[in-house]
Design an enzyme around this catalytic site. Structure first.
Site, PDB file in Angstrom:
ATOM      1  N   TYR A 130     -12.552  10.375   9.345  1.00 26.85           N
ATOM      2  CA  TYR A 130     -13.226  11.045   8.196  1.00 26.85           C
ATOM      3  C   TYR A 130     -14.799  11.126   8.450  1.00 26.85           C
ATOM      4  O   TYR A 130     -15.573  11.608   7.743  1.00 26.85           O
ATOM      5  CB  TYR A 130     -13.424  10.112   6.881  1.00 26.85           C
ATOM      6  N   LYS A 197      -2.777   0.722  12.191  1.00 27.99           N
ATOM      7  CA  LYS A 197      -1.742   1.107  12.956  1.00 27.99           C
ATOM      8  C   LYS A 197      -2.121   0.392  14.544  1.00 27.99           C
ATOM      9  O   LYS A 197      -2.411   1.289  15.222  1.00 27.99           O
ATOM     10  CB  LYS A 197      -1.390   2.602  12.839  1.00 27.99           C
ATOM     11  N   ASP A 230       2.335   2.195   7.777  1.00 29.23           N
ATOM     12  CA  ASP A 230       3.659   2.712   7.484  1.00 29.23           C
ATOM     13  C   ASP A 230       4.458   1.702   6.629  1.00 29.23           C
ATOM     14  O   ASP A 230       4.973   1.762   5.381  1.00 29.23           O
ATOM     15  CB  ASP A 230       4.443   3.182   8.695  1.00 29.23           C
TER      16      ASP A 230
END
Ligand code: NAD
Length: 366
Positions: A130, A197, A230
């Site tokens: 971002y 992650k 996830d």
């Protein structure tokens, strides 16, 4: 102690002005239950002021937030073709509002598939994908970056690729992890989950996680959990009651806060805050819903609950609790609520934005 709080009030545009007016009245009533009051410093931002001021974010609005250190803001339409990516993003960047706080809780009576959600998303607001460092495919800049990177590694970036950069620093990771633990401690929460992650993005998410581990040592009273993003998505919908405070890098935070907003009844009820060391801006998660502008129709709960976060921030803990209870009671009764909180969206008994605020004010007076 009864206090008069000087706060910047930014009505925004689209449905923002109606939502802000409803919120202002409710907040005044809630503060009054503790003998406190607001001294609003009303400032403009958004498309309505753009023509007059030549910018959707006039300097005096920024100065006001800097001066008062606390602001509550209605949603703002992102103007197209002004050079502004978004007023909201600009505000967060200018004021270095590094923590985006989004508590998501189910209130009985809100239409949702879930009953036991009470999670808090703490999203890092300044770094990650971002950060706005991007190279458009086919430009000389993208080609230069691609060729440079291809000299540094075996894995080659294909010609004609667009490139977005994901910077995550130890400074940024530590600041947000500390914010999450401090928040958890102040609110009597048990756990902080670090969501990354890190098994794949070892040098960015991996750094975020290792920094989190270091910070966690200073908070032995809070359990640190480590989860992959996830698996978190699946776990949240399978066992929502197991999740507590979640701290995440910017992009995962953006996505998961919409997921959790959906789990507690949607955008109309999801509050938020953007917090920095020098200032804090409270605002709903949703946008300006311009198609409903001027119709006295949309749901102000998200902005009112953002106001509840602001009351807590101002030290008005009891007024904040009374406000939350009043909102919860009105929703649970299900009579004087906006169309989106009725089982059938065409229900003729739905009330407008202003009347729903009236019902909360009446409840606060009980
Ligand atoms: P939006 O959140 O404004 O609206 C999407 C839909 O969600 C609406 O059409 C409506 O059906 C529903 N909705 C949203 N808020 C609601 C409420 N309070 N009560 C009932 N229903 C509600 O999203 P959008 O249409 O993608 O964005 C409109 C504008 O708002 C864009 O210019 C966008 O950039 C801007 N935006 C601003 C903020 C902000 O000010 N923080 C945040 C997101 C989007």
């Amino acid at each position: 102690m009864p206090t008069t709080h000087r706060v910047t009030l930014i009505p925004g545009d689209g449905t923002g002005t109606e939502l802000t007016e409803a919120t202002r009245r409710v907040l005044e009533a809630a503060a009054a239950t503790s003998g406190s009051a607001f001294d609003w410093d009303v400032q403009q931002a958004g498309v309505d002021i753009m023509e007059e001021a030549g910018t959707p974010l006039p300097p005096q609005t920024l100065e006001s937030v800097r001066r008062n250190k606390v602001a509550i803001k209605g949603p703002i339409t992102t103007p197209i073709g002004t050079g502004f990516r978004s007023v909201n993003v600009a505000l967060r960047a200018e004021l270095e509002l590094y923590a985006c706080l989004r508590p998501c809780k189910t209130y009985p009576g809100v239409r949702s598939r879930f009953e036991t959600v009470d999670v808090v998303i703490v999203r890092e607001n300044t770094e990650d994908l971002y950060a706005g460092i991007e190279y458009e495919a086919g430009t000389p800049e993208a080609e230069e970056v691609r060729q440079f990177l291809n000299t540094k590694q075996k894995k080659q970036i294909r010609e004609g690729s667009g490139i977005s950069i994901k910077p995550i620093s130890e400074f940024g990771a530590e600041r947000i992890a500390r914010y999450a633990f401090e928040y958890a401690r102040a609110k009597g929460r048990k756990r902080v989950h670090c969501i990354t992650k890190s098994n794949i993005m070892k040098f960015t998410d991996g750094l975020f996680l290792s920094t989190f581990r270091e910070v966690a040592k200073d908070y032995p009273d809070i359990e640190p959990w480590e989860n992959l993003v996830d698996a978190t998505c699946m776990g949240l919908v399978q066992r929502p009651e197991e999740w507590d405070v979640l701290v995440l890098p910017n992009l995962y935070g953006d996505i998961l806060s919409d997921l959790t907003a959906g789990m507690v009844g949607g955008l109309g009820v999801a509050p938020g805050a953007n917090i920095g060391t020098e200032a804090a801006v409270f605002e709903a998660t949703h946008g300006s819903a311009p198609k409903y502008k001027g119709q006295n129709k949309v749901n102000p709960t998200a902005m009112i609950l953002s106001g509840k976060l602001m009351l807590e921030h101002l030290g008005e803990t009891e007024a904040a609790e009374r406000l939350e209870t009043a909102v919860a009671n009105v929703i649970a009764r299900g009579e004087k609520v906006t169309y989106d909180m009725k089982p059938n969206r065409d229900d003729p008994t739905a009330v407008g934005t202003a009347e729903y605020a009236d019902a909360i004010i009446e409840e606060l007076g009980q």
